[in-house]
Design a protein around this motif. Structure first.
Motif, PDB file in Angstrom:
ATOM      1  N   ILE A 172      50.221 -10.149  48.538  1.00  0.00           N
ATOM      2  CA  ILE A 172      49.349  -9.174  49.216  1.00  0.00           C
ATOM      3  C   ILE A 172      50.153  -8.378  50.242  1.00  0.00           C
ATOM      4  O   ILE A 172      50.017  -7.150  50.349  1.00  0.00           O
ATOM      5  CB  ILE A 172      48.146  -9.880  49.863  1.00  0.00           C
ATOM      6  N   GLY A 173      51.009  -9.055  50.987  1.00  0.00           N
ATOM      7  CA  GLY A 173      51.833  -8.381  51.989  1.00  0.00           C
ATOM      8  C   GLY A 173      52.789  -7.369  51.373  1.00  0.00           C
ATOM      9  O   GLY A 173      52.998  -6.278  51.906  1.00  0.00           O
ATOM     10  N   THR A 174      53.367  -7.712  50.229  1.00  0.00           N
ATOM     11  CA  THR A 174      54.259  -6.780  49.543  1.00  0.00           C
ATOM     12  C   THR A 174      53.492  -5.537  49.084  1.00  0.00           C
ATOM     13  O   THR A 174      53.967  -4.404  49.244  1.00  0.00           O
ATOM     14  CB  THR A 174      54.924  -7.460  48.333  1.00  0.00           C
ATOM     15  N   GLY A 175      52.307  -5.743  48.539  1.00  0.00           N
ATOM     16  CA  GLY A 175      51.486  -4.613  48.091  1.00  0.00           C
ATOM     17  C   GLY A 175      51.075  -3.721  49.249  1.00  0.00           C
ATOM     18  O   GLY A 175      51.164  -2.490  49.168  1.00  0.00           O
ATOM     19  N   VAL A 176      50.637  -4.335  50.347  1.00  0.00           N
ATOM     20  CA  VAL A 176      50.223  -3.556  51.521  1.00  0.00           C
ATOM     21  C   VAL A 176      51.426  -2.840  52.132  1.00  0.00           C
ATOM     22  O   VAL A 176      51.334  -1.668  52.515  1.00  0.00           O
ATOM     23  CB  VAL A 176      49.533  -4.479  52.564  1.00  0.00           C
ATOM     24  N   GLY A 177      52.565  -3.512  52.204  1.00  0.00           N
ATOM     25  CA  GLY A 177      53.766  -2.893  52.772  1.00  0.00           C
ATOM     26  C   GLY A 177      54.250  -1.708  51.964  1.00  0.00           C
ATOM     27  O   GLY A 177      54.627  -0.674  52.517  1.00  0.00           O
ATOM     28  N   SER A 178      54.257  -1.840  50.653  1.00  0.00           N
ATOM     29  CA  SER A 178      54.701  -0.714  49.825  1.00  0.00           C
ATOM     30  C   SER A 178      53.716   0.447  49.901  1.00  0.00           C
ATOM     31  O   SER A 178      54.119   1.610  49.904  1.00  0.00           O
ATOM     32  CB  SER A 178      54.919  -1.153  48.381  1.00  0.00           C
ATOM     33  N   SER A 179      52.427   0.127  49.990  1.00  0.00           N
ATOM     34  CA  SER A 179      51.427   1.198  50.139  1.00  0.00           C
ATOM     35  C   SER A 179      51.602   1.914  51.472  1.00  0.00           C
ATOM     36  O   SER A 179      51.494   3.137  51.558  1.00  0.00           O
ATOM     37  CB  SER A 179      50.014   0.625  50.044  1.00  0.00           C
ATOM     38  N   TYR A 180      51.881   1.153  52.523  1.00  0.00           N
ATOM     39  CA  TYR A 180      52.100   1.756  53.841  1.00  0.00           C
ATOM     40  C   TYR A 180      53.339   2.646  53.817  1.00  0.00           C
ATOM     41  O   TYR A 180      53.327   3.764  54.353  1.00  0.00           O
ATOM     42  CB  TYR A 180      52.251   0.663  54.903  1.00  0.00           C
ATOM     43  N   ALA A 181      54.422   2.174  53.186  1.00  0.00           N
ATOM     44  CA  ALA A 181      55.648   2.970  53.121  1.00  0.00           C
ATOM     45  C   ALA A 181      55.417   4.265  52.342  1.00  0.00           C
ATOM     46  O   ALA A 181      55.890   5.332  52.730  1.00  0.00           O
ATOM     47  CB  ALA A 181      56.765   2.153  52.476  1.00  0.00           C
ATOM     48  N   ARG A 182      54.670   4.183  51.256  1.00  0.00           N
ATOM     49  CA  ARG A 182      54.356   5.369  50.456  1.00  0.00           C
ATOM     50  C   ARG A 182      53.512   6.354  51.264  1.00  0.00           C
ATOM     51  O   ARG A 182      53.754   7.567  51.253  1.00  0.00           O
ATOM     52  CB  ARG A 182      53.620   4.954  49.188  1.00  0.00           C
TER      53      ARG A 182
END
Length: 98
Positions: A16-26
């Motif tokens: 979940i953290g990886t998904g949220v982090g990549s979405s935030y970076a995008r």
């Protein structure tokens, strides 16, 4: 029993953290791109109007030249003198004299 549960929760948290982090970076990259484009719009707008002005000026000059050429042709385009009489010349069928 606690260790497998903690491992599963840690794994789910990482996913979940990886998904949220990549979405935030995008989203952050998108926001930076938007800000950059927003800053360049006034300059691009000025350049576009300048190009339109140059093109319309060129078209106007060409139209004026065309109108002048048509008016000159309609007026006859002569200086008022009579046309020169034709010169006698041999026709292509005749052989030149020797």
């Amino acid at each position: 029993m606690e260790r497998p549960l903690i491992a599963v929760l840690l794994l789910v948290g990482l996913i979940i953290g990886t998904g949220v982090g990549s979405s935030y970076a995008r989203a952050r990259r998108g926001w930076n791109d938007y800000q950059t484009a927003k800053k360049t719009v006034p300059g691009a707008r000025r350049a576009a109007w300048l190009l339109i002005k140059v093109v319309t000026t060129k078209i106007g000059v060409i139209l004026l030249l065309l109108i002048g050429a048509v008016a000159y042709a309609a007026a006859g385009g002569e200086d008022g003198s009579e046309p020169a009489p034709p010169n006698p010349s041999s026709t292509p069928d005749e052989r030149p004299a020797r």
